[in-house]
Design a protein around this motif. Structure first.
Motif, PDB file in Angstrom:
ATOM      1  N   GLN A 300       2.309   7.937  10.596  1.00  0.00           N
ATOM      2  CA  GLN A 300       2.194   6.488  10.692  1.00  0.00           C
ATOM      3  C   GLN A 300       2.499   5.826   9.350  1.00  0.00           C
ATOM      4  OE1 GLN A 300      -1.717   5.604  12.215  1.00  0.00           O
ATOM      5  NE2 GLN A 300      -1.489   6.986  13.963  1.00  0.00           N
ATOM      6  N   ARG A 301       1.946   6.410   8.300  1.00  0.00           N
ATOM      7  CA  ARG A 301       2.221   5.849   6.977  1.00  0.00           C
ATOM      8  C   ARG A 301       3.698   5.952   6.629  1.00  0.00           C
ATOM      9  NH1 ARG A 301      -2.891   8.290   3.452  1.00  0.00           N
ATOM     10  NH2 ARG A 301      -4.506   6.923   4.382  1.00  0.00           N
ATOM     11  N   SER A 304       5.547   3.337   8.636  1.00  0.00           N
ATOM     12  CA  SER A 304       5.259   2.007   8.099  1.00  0.00           C
ATOM     13  C   SER A 304       5.906   1.809   6.737  1.00  0.00           C
ATOM     14  CB  SER A 304       3.741   1.831   7.993  1.00  0.00           C
ATOM     15  OG  SER A 304       3.423   0.578   7.455  1.00  0.00           O
ATOM     16  N   ASP A 305       5.778   2.835   5.868  1.00  0.00           N
ATOM     17  CA  ASP A 305       6.350   2.701   4.519  1.00  0.00           C
ATOM     18  C   ASP A 305       7.866   2.599   4.572  1.00  0.00           C
ATOM     19  OD1 ASP A 305       3.802   2.827   3.576  1.00  0.00           O
ATOM     20  OD2 ASP A 305       3.910   4.943   2.987  1.00  0.00           O
ATOM     21  N   SER A 360       3.923   1.056  14.618  1.00  0.00           N
ATOM     22  CA  SER A 360       3.037   1.577  13.576  1.00  0.00           C
ATOM     23  C   SER A 360       1.734   0.784  13.526  1.00  0.00           C
ATOM     24  CB  SER A 360       3.743   1.529  12.215  1.00  0.00           C
ATOM     25  OG  SER A 360       3.988   0.189  11.811  1.00  0.00           O
ATOM     26  N   ALA A 364      -1.960   2.376  14.141  1.00  0.00           N
ATOM     27  CA  ALA A 364      -3.006   2.215  13.134  1.00  0.00           C
ATOM     28  C   ALA A 364      -4.181   1.413  13.661  1.00  0.00           C
ATOM     29  CB  ALA A 364      -2.427   1.530  11.895  1.00  0.00           C
TER      30      ALA A 364
END
Length: 557
Positions: A300-301, A304-305, A360, A364
């Motif tokens: 997920q990070r 998202s990133d 995302s 989250a």
């Protein structure tokens, strides 16, 4: 009606005493039989044990009764035979020589002798011959023995056999009741008179009392034995079923998400080994879930990133693509076509990036609704008008049927508009140029919107996967109106975020029907009945000739 059986009345309802509510007791027993292994095992064991004891004790009681009766009867028959033989010997040795008084005295002597030797005072004698005889002693009945107690069959048998002994069971009256007994009959011959029927009655009341005592003792011992077996079985079953129940409860807690729960380990027996194995399994599952959660968080990070990091270069590329696309008329045909393709793909990439960011956020758990009072019918009409140019390019006629849905409902209009646009886009793309009908309706608890096309349709297995990410029923089929493969997945998330649902029906050759249902108040549960249901029955494609919405006022609005 007595106080003990009177129902207690409270308000307008009568409270039925628990002992009369037999149906609830039966339901409780059935429920316990199905849900409790301890109760089922205890009931089966006690039932079979009680049946075994019942059969055994009945057989024992009958055997004791028969043996006691037969042995006592044989004893009394021997006693009667001995008394009768002694009486006949006395009669044979007497010399009466035609003296009636001597014959009468002789008969009295015989009666007293029989009474002493037979331990009974119930004696009766009846002359067999009906011919008058002056010397014949009178018939006599002594004790409780009377001629009415003797059956005709017994008297006929005694009269027919001079040397035979006969007996039968009788009820002897005693203190207003009857006690069991027997009557023994045999002939005796009085000198110069002839044969007499001699009957001796014996009371078997003491033997009946003995038998009753033995039977009560047996039944009492049987009840105590069943109770002891039940108590022992209860403690044994408890020692076995309590660990099983603990394992079942712990498994349920583990399945519910409590990864820290464990079974207690006691001793070194099979349950201890089971607890160790279960705890090891729980540790392994917990470790794997934590590992997967960590990987999911990293994923997920990462998404998202990456999505955030791509926004800046994508913005620059989009500006450059817009500039090239705006000046494509100054380029040669090949370069102009390349500028158009670049502009279209950059737009599609920008939509894909936005969808990835939205996914995302869902992963989250950071998505929030922005609720506004909105009319679903008006929202659907606005979306249809915005999608009409695209529908005309595909030769598709968009129609709105709205018998309800005009009242204001709490919803996030941006997300609901995105859901409707997504459903309409898919219907236009797969509708094969046939009309697409949008239906809006409502009831007291929910509002619903359905999109029905008559295109290719899907199989039931494909319809179950239609909301999966990046999934396509026909991978070889290219998208004609763009799209990222995440639209329906995001639409399902938006619907669930409102507390609603997305349902789909599809059949090859008959098209697809997707229904969005939203509660009137966000987060409220949906009722048992829904305004619209996905299915083949919703078919307005041939019934409507107008593209204008049908305004039918809703009840209670």
């Amino acid at each position: 009606m007595t106080t003990a059986t009177r129902a207690v009345v409270t308000g307008t309802h009568a409270v039925v005493p628990a002992w009369r509510d037999w149906r609830s007791w039966l339901e409780r027993l059935v429920h316990a039989w199905r849900r409790s292994m301890r109760f089922r095992t205890l009931a089966l064991t006690l039932g079979l044990t009680a049946l075994t004891i019942l059969v055994s004790f009945v057989w024992m009681a009958l055997a004791i009764q028969n043996d006691l009766f037969e042995s006592r009867t044989q004893q009394l028959l021997v006693e009667a035979q001995r008394a009768t033989a002694s009486a006949q010997k006395t009669l044979d040795a007497a010399e009466v020589e035609g003296d009636g008084v001597a014959v009468q005295n002789l008969m009295e002597t015989v009666r007293l002798s029989i009474q002493r030797q037979s331990s009974t005072d119930m004696i009766a004698a009846f002359r067999i011959s009906a011919e008058p005889e002056p010397l014949a002693p009178q018939d006599f009945e002594q004790g409780d023995l009377t001629a009415s107690m003797l059956t005709a069959g017994l008297r006929d048998a005694v009269r027919s056999g001079s040397d035979l002994q006969w007996w039968q069971s009788v009820g002897i009256p005693q203190d207003g009741a009857e006690v069991p007994g027997i009557v023994v009959g045999q002939q005796i011959v009085v000198p110069e008179v002839g044969a007499y029927e001699l009957y001796l009655g014996y009371d078997l009341g003491s033997e009946a009392q003995t038998l009753q005592f033995v039977q009560l003792t047996l039944w009492g011992a049987g009840l105590v034995l069943v109770a002891l077996i039940g108590a022992i079985l209860w403690f044994v079953l408890r020692s076995v079923t309590v660990p099983i129940a603990q394992a079942a409860d712990t498994s349920a807690q583990l399945a519910a998400g409590d990864l820290a729960v464990r079974l207690p380990i006691r001793g070194e027996d099979e349950f201890a080994r089971l607890s160790r194995s279960f705890n090891a399994m729980a540790d392994s599952i917990s470790a794997q879930i934590k590992e997967l959660a960590a990987l999911s968080l990293v994923q997920q990070r990462f998404v998202s990133d990456v999505s955030h990091e791509l926004r800046t270069p994508l913005t620059t590329i989009r500006l450059a693509a817009d500039m090239f696309n705006d000046r494509r008329g100054e380029f040669d045909p090949a370069t102009a076509r390349a500028a158009e393709l670049l502009h279209a793909q950059v737009q599609r990439f920008e939509v894909l990036l936005a969808d990835l960011l939205e996914i995302s956020r869902y992963d989250a758990g950071s998505v929030q609704l922005e609720l506004e009072p909105t009319s679903l019918a008006q929202l659907a009409e606005d979306v249809i008008e915005s999608m009409r140019p695209l529908a005309e390019q595909h030769g598709t006629d968009l129609r709105l049927v709205a018998p309800g849905g005009y009242s204001l409902v709490e919803m996030d209009p941006r997300r609901v508009r995105r859901i409707v646009r997504n459903l309409l886009g898919n219907a236009i793309e797969h509708g094969e140029g046939r009309p697409v009908v949008v239906t809006v309706d409502s009831d007291r608890t929910a509002v619903a919107l359905g999109v029905r096309d008559s295109g290719l349709g899907m199989s039931a297995s494909d319809a179950e996967r239609v909301f999966d990410r990046f999934w396509r029923a026909d991978p070889s089929r290219t998208r004609t109106i763009g799209g990222t493969g995440l639209g329906l997945s995001i639409a399902l998330g938006d619907a669930k975020l409102h507390g609603g649902a997305l349902t789909v029906w599809s059949e090859p050759g008959r098209g697809t029907h997707v229904v969005l249902t939203l509660p009137r108040r966000a987060g409220a549960p949906l009722g048992p009945t829904l305004p619209l249901r996905a299915g083949p029955d919703v078919d307005e494609l041939s019934a409507l000739g107008s593209t204008q919405p049908i305004d039918v006022p809703e009840a209670g609005q």
